[in-house]
Design a protein around this motif. Sequence first.
Motif, PDB file in Angstrom:
ATOM      1  N   CYS A   1      -0.199  20.240  -8.724  1.00 42.65           N
ATOM      2  CA  CYS A   1       0.398  19.177  -8.833  1.00 42.65           C
ATOM      3  C   CYS A   1       0.586  17.604  -9.308  1.00 42.65           C
ATOM      4  O   CYS A   1       1.646  17.880  -8.973  1.00 42.65           O
ATOM      5  CB  CYS A   1       0.227  19.361  -7.478  1.00 42.65           C
TER       6      CYS A   1
ATOM      7  N   SER B   1      11.289  19.220  -1.900  1.00 37.54           N
ATOM      8  CA  SER B   1      11.486  20.272  -1.348  1.00 37.54           C
ATOM      9  C   SER B   1      11.234  20.979  -2.479  1.00 37.54           C
ATOM     10  O   SER B   1      10.313  22.253  -2.279  1.00 37.54           O
ATOM     11  CB  SER B   1      12.889  20.502  -1.253  1.00 37.54           C
TER      12      SER B   1
ATOM     13  N   CYS C   1       7.425  20.887  -2.705  1.00 38.46           N
ATOM     14  CA  CYS C   1       6.861  21.313  -1.636  1.00 38.46           C
ATOM     15  C   CYS C   1       6.465  22.829  -1.610  1.00 38.46           C
ATOM     16  O   CYS C   1       5.013  23.821  -1.446  1.00 38.46           O
ATOM     17  CB  CYS C   1       7.076  21.109  -0.579  1.00 38.46           C
ATOM     18  N   TYR C   2       7.416  23.510  -2.722  1.00 34.72           N
ATOM     19  CA  TYR C   2       7.545  24.903  -2.512  1.00 34.72           C
ATOM     20  C   TYR C   2       6.777  25.175  -3.692  1.00 34.72           C
ATOM     21  O   TYR C   2       5.442  26.786  -4.260  1.00 34.72           O
ATOM     22  CB  TYR C   2       8.596  25.596  -3.414  1.00 34.72           C
TER      23      TYR C   2
END
Length: 121
Positions: free
Chosen positions: A29, A106, A109-110
Amino acid sequence: VDLPEERAGRLAGLDQCDAFGWRDYVNCCLMYVLWQVLYFLKTEVWDAPILNADPTIQTSLRWLTVDSSKGIHQLVLYLMRKGKFMKPDEKFNHRTFKTKFIFMFSQFCYTAVFLLPTPLH
């Protein structure tokens, strides 16, 4: 099933690999965030004069925000309106920081969600 000797040799040692852990997940991440920051700098700072001069050049942000027929565009717009981050009649504008941030978040998050099925220990 017996594997040919050469193929078995290439696969040898895979059973000794460590499982993908939470630290690895967080590192993935963080690497994504680093990539996203570098991509933002590339497209919105360093190459901004070139991209602003030619609207036919596609970036992922333009591709996701300009064409309202795309499913991801519709989903993110729906979620942003539902969460009151955007007004009911507001549309994405790829030139605003708000739209840029929404799509960077977004996409993060995906990525984070689709990394989750990786076996964790």
